[in-house]
Write an enzyme that holds these catalytic residues in place. Structure first.
Site, mmCIF file in Angstrom:
data_model
loop_
_atom_site.group_PDB
_atom_site.id
_atom_site.type_symbol
_atom_site.label_atom_id
_atom_site.label_comp_id
_atom_site.label_asym_id
_atom_site.label_seq_id
_atom_site.Cartn_x
_atom_site.Cartn_y
_atom_site.Cartn_z
ATOM 1 C CB CYS A 40 -0.918 0.019 1.214
ATOM 2 S SG CYS A 40 -0.056 0.341 2.772
ATOM 3 C CB CYS A 44 0.886 -4.275 7.281
ATOM 4 S SG CYS A 44 0.813 -5.496 5.970
ATOM 5 N N GLY A 72 7.911 -17.740 12.754
ATOM 6 C CA GLY A 72 8.700 -17.808 11.526
ATOM 7 C C GLY A 72 10.074 -17.212 11.684
ATOM 8 C CD GLN A 125 4.495 -7.907 12.322
ATOM 9 O OE1 GLN A 125 4.008 -9.020 12.365
ATOM 10 N NE2 GLN A 125 4.373 -7.133 11.269
ATOM 11 C CD GLU A 137 -0.272 -15.978 15.026
ATOM 12 O OE1 GLU A 137 -1.245 -16.465 14.440
ATOM 13 O OE2 GLU A 137 0.534 -16.654 15.679
#
Length: 1288
Positions: free
Chosen positions: A94, A128, A1055, A1161, A1228
């Site tokens: 974006c 995000c 990850g 995040q 998360e």
């Protein structure tokens, strides 16, 4: 660079940029000369959606894409630099749009206000970042001038020879596209170009089917309209362009009147303001803002109402291109300006070749009545918006699912004229949009109220009359019938209050509400954005300055994000012989496929072939799901076949020609249906702790309840995309794919083509957002493209458009929970029995894992001594739902917090006290016997109480609520225990390959995929520390199955950790290999030590986890992460709107490898959670077809939805011994904390209900939309709707 181009008339700027100039820009800024009566030549800078701009409309204009603002090849612009350095991009997809919106603003306003900055970003979406860093970076421009503009020089860097070419297939247009800058200085539109534009020549562009005509005079336009009465008049193309999908839909002639001076006019007359019909809405806004202060206040009431609507209408890109005339004549029901223009007695100045005339913009015109409408040969030249008078009051209202850049659910324009010096009604107008297919007028009601006094009795009668006249059947399009009808009278009441305030009278609202209501009560929300706080943990003072670990290093691709040079799958330049692919999907939720007729599709020019299940050489998908439906379809949107053609347009046209015959079967669509039909994907998952029956017997009270949660679309900005390129030998294929799981793509493609995996090379540079949605589905899209490439022998590109992506792919699982809770009078929960259901869709996908995680995580932060949890994954005929950020915990967490609130309500105790008394303490064990320490849970909780000043603010909230009846505030603080990772060791393995080259440079590759979470940036930081070299020495190329095989999917917040271990191990091995060389040359430099090329591949086994469902025990997760969030909101009880005032988050991130990325995040996940819990709603038809398939119908959070004050703190002095550098995965965890906004809204609703004497033991389902908030604030107006059931 100057480009003369040959295009088709129907081409759009986006397509030209993509296919011809060979770079990809989401938003182009367009420079168009603006002419008015007061300003001879004024250059305006318009941000615009390139996908809506017809190429022909830009003749003589200057177009700047993000590459023209600045680039790495030359120099970047301060706008780009600040955004990157303020960590304002994550996945980066974006970001070019953000840059262009700000660039356009700064070209128009060198020193913009914060309101202008926020307004400029209204039309931009980010999935995000959570927007805060974007606002922070651009707020710096509000205080100083950094945009240098070259004016008055008469020079233009675009003054180069323009090369034209002619072709029978296209037209030549003078369009100047800036693709790079050599300095920081901005370009100015050259006077020479303007002068050329004033040579008023009619422009005609012809293609095979369409002729585009741009006349230079009004006379020419009228002659053309007489000749082509059915030709649309296009200015901004914001209506026509949105309906361009049908390949058979076209207009033989299109008229473009933008260069006609009379249609750009602005003048102040004795009767009011005259505005040209071709003026864009942004111009209208600026005109009103400039004009209102110059006029007496009594004359400006309609202008202020219009300005209020313009602040929230659409986004800045649409406002900059959509014209006033187009807005009026398209007469959309949700168009916000038409009701107020009509109520204000605006006049349309029309012209045709037969002369001029005026008509009122009234309800009959808006309804399309023939006697009050525009003739086919007429055009709107201008609009007269008259002054208001002293005894006149005019107001406008709107309510949308999102406060800005969203179609209105209902809008209204109301006007009343009193007899001078009295409150006797002389004239009254009430118009509503969003109720019918056009704007509706309560004309009969108004006529009956003329002569009445403006008092409570009139209001009561007016509400009754309006509800009788403006009818809405139960099956009305758009649903929300009761809510929309409630808004009719809520807006009327608000207008009543505003007029009373103007008349300086005491306000009473009938016998039920004997209170005084201030002007504040009736006012709409105004949104302010303040800078947020990011409190980061400092690195050890003894740490080497060269060591980047623990420092807020900018995202590795941050600058490339801002310059548009970051390459995503669909940015890869077309390869020789490339074909485009479009799919044919099922229109039935459950049916047998009787026949597939592809004959007509094959006749479409350009179509090469149609691919079906018969063309798959190997396995058609996997054991759970087919790539191509063969004999039966099991959901709407299931792929049946694919059409490959020379162009995407041809492929889409071919797809529409495929004829499929079905035999209907009975579908199962909802959780309720699945329970009834015993339709489940997996066996029940069950977990028990303690003695539940004994616990219930010991409880003082027992309550039971339910919670429903809707699903959620991933809405990643980059839709699913794949490019398959067959190699010349050995049947090898390169697969470039946007995925979280390259290994699965490789496996399924190889299986489908009946090849070994070593023949399939998967490549992923970066992904433009995923959030779990690109774990399973990209493999099937890759199979479809690979089978097509295999059959045709040519490269195939398959990039899903937004609506198709949303139709085919599933999202977060809808949830239904039933609870029974036993508790003591002091709030202690003694026993709980939970039944949890999720809608898994038509195949297994990730539903088994999701329901397992719901069962394992449903306790959140609470130690319930006697607990039973049963979980069921329902099988239905909807697209398969899949992994999504949080992986079941957002549903489970909201469910248990709903139980906590229910207990607090029954006991009458403060919610935070009930939370505290039930929270885990010290070293403890979960229901599945995993040991953990809750010390940091309490640290986060207490820190959040202090940082948020919770108790003091809670007192202020209560005081506010005592003083305000129609506005209420709420505050809530929520704790969190989040389990990181997966419940099986398999998912925690990773690999890395590190090369050291002879020149000392280092290449790092690993199995993780960059999704926006900064994984590559952190890998480089780790390699820098372990090899003790600067970051500038290290490079990451791409994630590929050719370098790191058998990678696991990048998800679950781990990850970075598991791949970091592999990178660390590889670097440590290399460093050890250099020991002998370093000992021989201890004073040497890095370049001296690496005289030979070194490389090492490491496969690392990360965390060991397991969960045994037979014994109900296990070490299910590597570790736990803790946090707390406090949010404060304010709601409008009349409309259901809310604004997020403040949020404070405390997160236990231990030692952050990169605090800037981790805080980003947390913020991004939080805002995404706010979307799930308060905004995002998916609708399905009774036949199982998803109806919310675009940004128009599905609303994710925008800039207006972030808290005005947004504070994020990382818990100090925390460690995590099992993770690399004592870090924790925070990708998360912040998501669930968005529920603090949900419960703050509930707190505000409870305050409203308490004041109205309504029960407080109510349940609010998720998402907590404006409709649910409004209807929960039950009052005299909601009761009015139920009083007239015969109207429903």
């Amino acid at each position: 660079n100057v480009h003369a181009l040959t295009v088709h008339v129907k081409d759009f700027v986006f397509l030209y940029i993509l296919s011809t100039v060979s770079f990809y820009s989401l938003v182009a800024e367009v420079y168009i000369p603006f002419i008015s009566s007061s300003i001879t030549h004024m250059t305006r800078h318009h941000p615009a959606n390139s996908c809506l701009l017809p190429i022909c409309s830009l003749h003589g204009a200057a177009v700047t894409t993000v590459e023209g603002v600045g680039s790495l090849k030359n120099r970047i612009n301060p706008i780009q630099e600040r955004l990157a350095k303020c960590h304002g991009s994550q996945c980066g997809f974006c970001t070019p749009g953000m840059v262009m919106s700000m660039y356009a603003l700064l070209r128009n306003h060198v020193k913009p206000s914060m309101e202008q900055i926020i307004s400029a970003l209204d039309g931009n979406l980010c999935r995000c970042t959570g927007y805060r860093p974007i606002i922070d970076s651009y707020a710096s421009f509000a205080k100083e001038q950094t945009c240098c503009q070259l004016r008055g020089t008469g020079q233009c860097c675009l003054d180069q020879e323009e090369l034209g070419c002619s072709s029978s297939a296209g037209v030549v247009i003078k369009l100047f596209i800036l693709t790079f800058l050599k300095t920081y200085k901005s370009l100015s539109f050259p006077p020479q170009r303007m002068a050329q534009e004033q040579q008023r020549k009619t422009l005609i562009f012809c293609s095979k089917r369409t002729t585009w005509i741009s006349p230079s005079t009004l006379k020419e336009l009228l002659e053309l309209k007489a000749k082509y009465p059915k030709a649309p008049v296009v200015v901004g193309n914001t209506s026509l362009g949105l309906n361009k999908n049908d390949c058979d839909d076209y207009h033989p002639v299109i008229l473009h009147p933008l260069r006609i001076p009379e249609m750009q006019v602005f003048s102040i007359t004795d009767d009011g303001i005259v505005v040209g019909a071709a003026c864009c809405l942004a111009q209208l806004r600026d005109i009103l803002m400039e004009t209102i202060p110059k006029l007496p206040e009594e004359k400006t009431k309609i202008y202020q109402a219009l300005l209020q609507q313009l602040r929230t209408l659409a986004g800045e890109q649409i406002r900059s291109m959509a014209s006033l005339g187009g807005h009026i004549v398209s007469r959309g029901s949700a168009w916000d300006l038409n009701p107020i223009l009509s109520a204000g007695k605006s006049v349309l100045n029309l012209a045709s070749d037969g002369g001029k005339r005026q008509i009122f913009l009234n309800d009959q015109f808006l309804a399309g009545h023939k006697h009050a409408d525009i003739e086919p040969k007429e055009v709107i030249v201008s609009v007269l918006i008259p002054y208001s008078t002293k005894d006149e009051f005019i107001s406008a209202f709107r309510q949308a699912d999102r406060q800005k850049n969203a179609f209105s659910v209902v809008n209204a324009g109301l006007r009343v004229l009193f007899s001078p010096g009295t409150d006797t009604i002389v004239d009254l107008s009430i118009l509503y949009g969003g109720i019918g297919s056009t704007t509706l007028s309560a004309r009969k009601s108004c006529e009956k109220l003329i002569g009445r006094q403006w008092n409570d009795q009139m209001l009561s009668e007016a509400c009754k009359l309006v509800l009788e006249e403006i009818s809405l059947p139960p099956s009305a399009s758009g649903g929300k019938v009761e809510y929309r009808r409630t808004l009719l009278v809520s807006f009327l009441f608000r207008f009543y209050l505003e007029v009373l305030h103007g008349l300086h009278q005491m306000v009473r609202t009938g016998q039920e509400l004997h209170i005084r209501i201030s002007r504040q009560t009736a006012r709409n929300f105004w949104f302010s954005i303040y800078l947020g706080i990011r409190e980061e943990r400092d690195v050890d003072p003894g740490q080497s300055p060269q060591d980047p670990v623990g420092r807020p290093i900018m995202h590795q691709s941050g600058i490339k994000h801002t310059t548009g040079e970051a390459v995503y799958i669909d940015d890869i330049r077309p390869v020789d012989g490339e074909l485009s692919l479009a799919v044919v999907t099922s229109v039935k939720a459950h049916a047998k496929i009787k026949s597939i007729d592809i004959s007509e599709a094959l006749q479409v020019p350009g179509v090469i072939n149609v691919i079906t299940a018969k063309d798959v050489p190997g396995k058609n998908g996997n054991d759970e799901e087919e790539a191509f439906a063969k004999d039966k379809v099991i959901c709407v949107g299931q792929i049946i076949c694919a059409v490959v053609a020379e162009t995407l347009t041809q492929a889409k046209c071919g797809a529409k020609k495929v004829k499929i015959v079905y035999e209907d079967l009975q579908p199962v669509l909802t959780i309720k249906d699945a329970i009834k039909h015993n339709s489940y994907i997996t066996k029940e998952r069950k977990l028990e702790k303690g003695d539940i029956e004994k616990g219930f017997k010991s409880a003082d009270k027992i309550i039971e309840g339910e919670l429903h949660m809707g699903g959620q679309e991933h809405f990643y900005l980059e839709t699913n995309s794949v490019l398959v390129i067959p190699r010349m030998e050995d049947k090898e294929m390169d697969v470039y794919v946007s995925t979280q799981h390259a290994t699965d793509v490789q496996k399924l493609v190889a299986s489908a083509l009946n090849l070994q995996s070593n023949k399939i090379m998967c490549h992923t540079k970066r992904v433009g957002g995923a959030f779990g949605g690109k774990i399973t589905k990209p493999s099937f899209f890759a199979v479809i493209a690979a089978v097509a490439a295999n059959k045709t022998g040519r490269p195939v590109r398959f990039a899903l458009e937004r609506d198709m992506d949303m139709l085919i792919t599933g999202g977060r699982h809808p949830f239904f929970g039933k609870y029974k809770v036993g508790f003591m009078k002091d709030g202690r929960i003694m026993a709980a029995d939970f039944q949890c259901y999720i809608n898994g869709g038509c195949t297994k996908d990730e539903s088994e894992l999701v329901i397992e995680y719901i069962v394992l995580k449903v306790d959140n932060a609470y130690n319930i001594p006697n607990l039973r949890v049963r979980g069921h994954a329902c099988k239905t005929n909807l697209p398969s739902n899949t992994a999504f950020r949080g992986f079941g915990f957002p549903q489970a967490g909201l469910f248990v917090e709903t139980c906590i609130v229910a207990v607090a309500t029954k006991t009458g105790l403060p919610h935070e006290k009930v939370r505290e008394i039930n929270m885990y303490r010290g070293v403890n064990r979960t229901a599945f016997k995993e040991k953990f320490d809750a010390e940091n849970l309490w640290k986060c909780w207490k820190e959040c109480l202090v940082k948020s000043d919770y108790h003091s603010r809670n007192t202020k909230v209560e005081e506010f609520n005592r003083k305000n009846y129609w506005k209420k505030k709420g505050i809530a603080i929520i704790p969190m225990k989040f389990s990181v990772g997966f419940n099986a060791t398999y998912f925690h393995q990773a690999g890395a390959l590190v090369h050291i080259y002879l020149d000392g440079s280092v290449l790092v590759t690993h199995g993780g995929i960059e999704l926006g979470q900064g994984i590559h940036t952190k890998m480089l930081q780790i390699a820098s520390r372990e090899l003790k070299i600067p970051l500038s020495y290290i490079h990451f190329c791409e994630t590929s199955s050719t370098t790191v095989p058998n990678g696991k999917y990048t998800a679950g917040s781990v990850g970075t950790e598991i791949n970091a271990r592999a990178v660390q191990d590889a670097c440590q091995i290399l460093w050890k290999r250099l020991d002998p060389i370093r000992r021989n040359n201890p004073k040497g430099k890095w370049e001296d030590w690496v005289s030979v090329s070194l490389d090492v591949f490491v496969s690392s086994r990360g965390y060991v986890t397991d969960m045994n469902w037979k014994t109900k025990k296990g070490h299910a997760f590597p570790y736990f992460l803790y946090g707390a969030a406090c949010s404060e909101v304010e709601i409008d009880c009349l409309t259901g709107a809310h604004k997020n005032i403040r949020t404070d988050i405390v997160m236990d991130a231990s030692f952050s490898i990169n605090p800037a990325i981790d805080i980003g995040q947390i913020e991004g996940a939080f805002i995404q959670g706010v979307g799930l819990y308060t905004l995002e709603e998916i609708y399905f038809s009774p036949e199982g077809e998803q109806l919310t398939l675009s940004p128009d119908t599905y609303k994710i959070p925008a800039v207006c939805d972030i808290p005005e004050q947004f504070h994020v703190y990382l818990l100090p002095n925390s460690c995590n011994s099992i993770a690399i550098y004592s870090s924790k995965g925070v990708g998360e965890a912040g998501f669930f904390l968005g529920s603090s906004v949900f419960f703050a809204i509930r707190d505000a609703v409870a305050a409203a209900r308490k004041e109205r004497g309504l029960p407080l033991d109510f349940t609010l389902n998720s998402p907590l939309t404006v409709e649910r908030i409004r209807m929960a604030c039950d009052d005299i107006f909601t009761k009015m709707v139920t009083v007239f059931p015969f109207l429903l």
